[in-house]
Each structure stands twice: as structure tokens, then as C-alpha cells.
Design a protein around this motif. Structure first.
Motif, PDB file in Angstrom:
ATOM      1  N   VAL A 221       0.837  -1.205   0.000  1.00 15.69           N
ATOM      2  CA  VAL A 221       0.000   0.000   0.000  1.00 15.69           C
ATOM      3  C   VAL A 221       0.870   1.252   0.000  1.00 15.69           C
ATOM      4  CG1 VAL A 221      -1.630   1.379   1.361  1.00 15.69           C
ATOM      5  CG2 VAL A 221      -2.003  -1.079   1.085  1.00 15.69           C
ATOM      6  N   ILE A 222       1.886   1.271   0.851  1.00 13.22           N
ATOM      7  CA  ILE A 222       2.789   2.424   0.935  1.00 13.22           C
ATOM      8  C   ILE A 222       3.508   2.640  -0.397  1.00 13.22           C
ATOM      9  CG2 ILE A 222       4.911   3.278   2.016  1.00 13.22           C
ATOM     10  CD1 ILE A 222       3.912   1.866   4.599  1.00 13.22           C
ATOM     11  N   LEU A 223       3.969   1.548  -1.006  1.00 14.55           N
ATOM     12  CA  LEU A 223       4.651   1.640  -2.306  1.00 14.55           C
ATOM     13  C   LEU A 223       3.733   2.239  -3.364  1.00 14.55           C
ATOM     14  CD1 LEU A 223       7.063   0.948  -4.172  1.00 14.55           C
ATOM     15  CD2 LEU A 223       6.013  -1.316  -4.493  1.00 14.55           C
ATOM     16  N   ALA A 224       2.511   1.722  -3.434  1.00 14.61           N
ATOM     17  CA  ALA A 224       1.572   2.197  -4.453  1.00 14.61           C
ATOM     18  C   ALA A 224       1.105   3.614  -4.176  1.00 14.61           C
ATOM     19  CB  ALA A 224       0.372   1.249  -4.524  1.00 14.61           C
ATOM     20  N   ARG A 225       0.708   3.887  -2.924  1.00 14.95           N
ATOM     21  CA  ARG A 225       0.100   5.172  -2.555  1.00 14.95           C
ATOM     22  C   ARG A 225       1.109   6.314  -2.540  1.00 14.95           C
ATOM     23  NH1 ARG A 225      -3.361   7.065  -3.673  1.00 14.95           N
ATOM     24  NH2 ARG A 225      -2.134   8.907  -4.043  1.00 14.95           N
ATOM     25  N   LEU A 226       2.290   6.090  -1.975  1.00 19.91           N
ATOM     26  CA  LEU A 226       3.230   7.184  -1.731  1.00 19.91           C
ATOM     27  C   LEU A 226       4.370   7.280  -2.739  1.00 19.91           C
ATOM     28  CD1 LEU A 226       3.588   6.989   2.168  1.00 19.91           C
ATOM     29  CD2 LEU A 226       2.037   8.412   0.823  1.00 19.91           C
ATOM     30  N   VAL A 227       4.571   6.225  -3.532  1.00 21.99           N
ATOM     31  CA  VAL A 227       5.722   6.231  -4.445  1.00 21.99           C
ATOM     32  C   VAL A 227       5.300   6.122  -5.909  1.00 21.99           C
ATOM     33  CG1 VAL A 227       7.915   5.144  -5.054  1.00 21.99           C
ATOM     34  CG2 VAL A 227       7.185   5.191  -2.659  1.00 21.99           C
ATOM     35  N   LEU A 289       5.964  11.736   5.856  1.00 21.25           N
ATOM     36  CA  LEU A 289       6.876  12.778   6.335  1.00 21.25           C
ATOM     37  C   LEU A 289       8.097  12.882   5.420  1.00 21.25           C
ATOM     38  CD1 LEU A 289       7.846  14.821   8.467  1.00 21.25           C
ATOM     39  CD2 LEU A 289       8.778  12.903   9.770  1.00 21.25           C
ATOM     40  N   VAL A 290       8.518  11.750   4.885  1.00 20.09           N
ATOM     41  CA  VAL A 290       9.675  11.709   3.990  1.00 20.09           C
ATOM     42  C   VAL A 290       9.239  11.743   2.528  1.00 20.09           C
ATOM     43  CG1 VAL A 290      11.654  10.337   3.248  1.00 20.09           C
ATOM     44  CG2 VAL A 290      11.052  10.441   5.675  1.00 20.09           C
ATOM     45  N   SER A 291       8.187  11.004   2.202  1.00 18.22           N
ATOM     46  CA  SER A 291       7.839  10.808   0.793  1.00 18.22           C
ATOM     47  C   SER A 291       7.330  12.073   0.096  1.00 18.22           C
ATOM     48  CB  SER A 291       6.793   9.691   0.655  1.00 18.22           C
ATOM     49  OG  SER A 291       5.556  10.074   1.229  1.00 18.22           O
TER      50      SER A 291
END
Length: 303
Positions: A221-227, A289-291
Motif C-alpha cells: 500500500v505504501i509503495l503504491a500510494r506514496l511512491v 513525512l519523507v515521501s
């Protein structure tokens, strides 16, 4: 100060507000019932006011064209998110919902204001409208497994739809509004971010990060949503001329935001995996915060 640094500082402020919600819940000062009340204020009051206020700009040919282009760009960004989510999350219903729909209303708007001012919020209204429409239709079909079941009456009477109609009417007809009305809108709109961050803090207080780190779907989810979705959107938005820079940044920030709070609301409503839904919100907020500063910095290099 660079734009990325300004964004990072704003996100830190929002994390501090999340911490307030966390502490208040753990101290018993905000209950689950109280958090539901906060959710009602957000959905039925503060967010509609934000949408209306965002559309209260001068009606010019430039603004009309910008609104149309930003709406199309927002729709394409959501389609990109849905495709990316499907490719990465496969048949994970909660994961697909979380990776498809971001949090531009509560998270993105204050970020845009921090670097671009109030004006470009205007360009986010189309994205927000299509996102809410998508949650009511595609999102619900993901969680229930039933395609095509949409309550038209529920859609057209929903707070965001009514707010869009009011805002568009104000934009088209430009009626003079008393100062007390605009002041009231300002005050209620200002509730949007702190209340949403308090609610996120309550979600964080309910989650067990030690258990969440072992869930593979969370990283997808993090890979798809934020990257992946933001990077693809950078390439697509780069096709627009340079004079639309504020528009491109506003749509990109909306796209780069963490998972929207509604994934937990809809999961609870449709008896889906509520705990997993909460974990996607909390984890994506932490990683954002980073992405988000990195995504905006990359966009500045590419554009």
C-alpha cells in the motif's frame, strides 16, 4: 527555504497535532464516540466549507480553464492510482481502496496553502469531488464485492456534492456575500486540519505497530500510494505547460498524500478488515513525512 523543506516542516506540525489526538485518546479525554463526532464535524461541516471557500475566487477565463484542466488532471490521477493499486495489491480489497484514495481534503489542503497560499486550493476541488465519487462507487464495490450498486440519491445529497454545487454557483454567479458569512466560513474551514489530525491520532492510539510491521500488504500500500502513483503522475502532469505550475503542484500534492481516513470509515460500515484499514492510514501518514517532500522535490527537477 526550499519548497520541500517548507512541506517537511508543515508535515511535522501536522504530526504534532496527531500526537495531541493520540495523547487525548490515551488519557480518556477523547472517546470512540467523541471521535465519531469529530468525524461528523469533518464530513458534514468543515470539509464542505473548505470546498465552498476554495471555489470562491474571481470568475475569469483563466480560472475557468484552470478549473477544467485541474478536474481532468485530478480524474486521470485517480485512474492512475486505481490501476497502480490493482497491479500491486491484486485482490486485496482494503489495500486497493487505501492505495487508490489519498487524503487531499484533510492532509493536502494545508500543505498546498503552506507553499502556494490559499488560491491554488481552487485546483484541488475537482480532485476531491472525483475522489469522493470514486469512494462511493468503486471503493464500496471493492469492499462489498458487489459492482454497480450506487445510491444516486445518497450521492447527490452527500455533503461534498452539495458543497461542490454551492461553490460552483458562487464561482459562476459571483454574488456578494456579507463579511460575517465569509468570516464564518474562514473559522469553520480552519477546523479541518486540526480535527482530522486529532482523529488520525486516535487511530494511531488504537493500532499496534509491532503487529502491523509483519503485514506484507501494508508495504505494498505504501509503495503504491506514496511512491508509484505520485511518480507516474509527475510524468503525466509534466505534459502541461509551465504556466500551470501551481495547478500541477496542487494536483500532485493531492495525489502524493497518505491514505484517506475514509478507508477506515467504509471498512467499519461494510464489515471489512477495520484493523488493517487503520494500519494503512497510520503507516502511510508516518512515511509521508519523507515521501511528500521527496516527491515535490523530484517534480521540481523534472518540470
Amino acid at each position: 527555504m526550499s519548497m520541500s523543506a517548507t512541506l517537511a516542516l508543515q508535515i511535522v506540525v501536522m504530526f504534532m497535532l496527531v500526537g495531541v489526538g493520540f495523547v487525548m485518546f490515551r488519557a480518556g479525554k477523547i472517546t470512540m464516540e467523541g471521535n465519531r463526532t469529530i468525524g461528523n464535524i469533518l464530513v458534514y461541516l468543515s470539509l464542505p466549507c473548505v470546498i465552498v471557500k476554495g471555489l470562491m475566487v474571481e470568475r475569469t477565463a483563466e480560472n475557468a480553464i484552470g478549473l477544467a484542466i485541474s478536474a481532468v488532471a485530478g480524474l486521470l490521477a485517480l485512474i492512475v492510482s486505481a490501476i497502480v493499486a490493482r497491479l500491486i495489491l491484486k485482490k486485496d480489497a482494503i489495500g486497493n481502496f487505501a492505495a487508490t484514495f489519498s487524503n487531499p481534503s484533510f492532509f493536502g489542503i494545508p500543505l498546498v496553502i503552506s507553499i502556494l497560499g490559499q488560491g491554488p486550493v481552487f485546483y484541488m476541488t475537482g480532485f476531491i469531488a472525483f475522489m469522493n465519487l470514486g469512494q462511493w462507487t468503486y471503493g464500496v464495490s471493492l469492499l462489498t464485492g458487489e459492482k454497480g450498486r450506487v445510491s444516486v440519491r445518497g450521492l447527490v445529497t452527500s455533503p461534498f456534492f452539495v458543497a461542490m454545487l454551492i461553490g460552483l454557483a458562487l464561482f459562476v454567479f459571483q454574488p456578494p456575500l456579507p463579511g460575517v458569512v465569509t468570516s464564518c466560513l474562514d473559522y469553520v474551514s480552519a477546523l479541518n486540519t486540526p480535527l482530522a489530525m486529532f482523529a488520525t491520532g486516535v487511530y494511531l492510539a488504537q493500532s499496534r505497530l509491532s503487529d502491523a510491521i509483519h503485514r506484507v500488504g501494508l508495504y505494498k500500500v505504501i509503495l503504491a500510494r506514496l511512491v508509484v502513483s505520485p511518480v507516474v503522475s509527475i510524468l503525466l502532469l509534466g505534459l502541461l505547460p509551465a504556466e500551470f505550475l501551481d495547478l500541477k503542484l496542487a494536483v500532485l500534492i493531492a495525489q502524493a498524500c497518505p491514505v484517506g481516513l475514509n478507508v477506515a470509515v467504509y471498512a467499519q460500515l461494510h464489515d471489512a478488515d477495520y484493523v488493517y484499514a487503520v494500519e494503512t492510514i497510520v503507516a502511510s501518514v508516518l512515511f509521508s513525512l519523507v515521501s511528500i517532500p521527496l516527491v515535490v522535490g523530484l517534480a521540481q527537477m523534472v518540470w
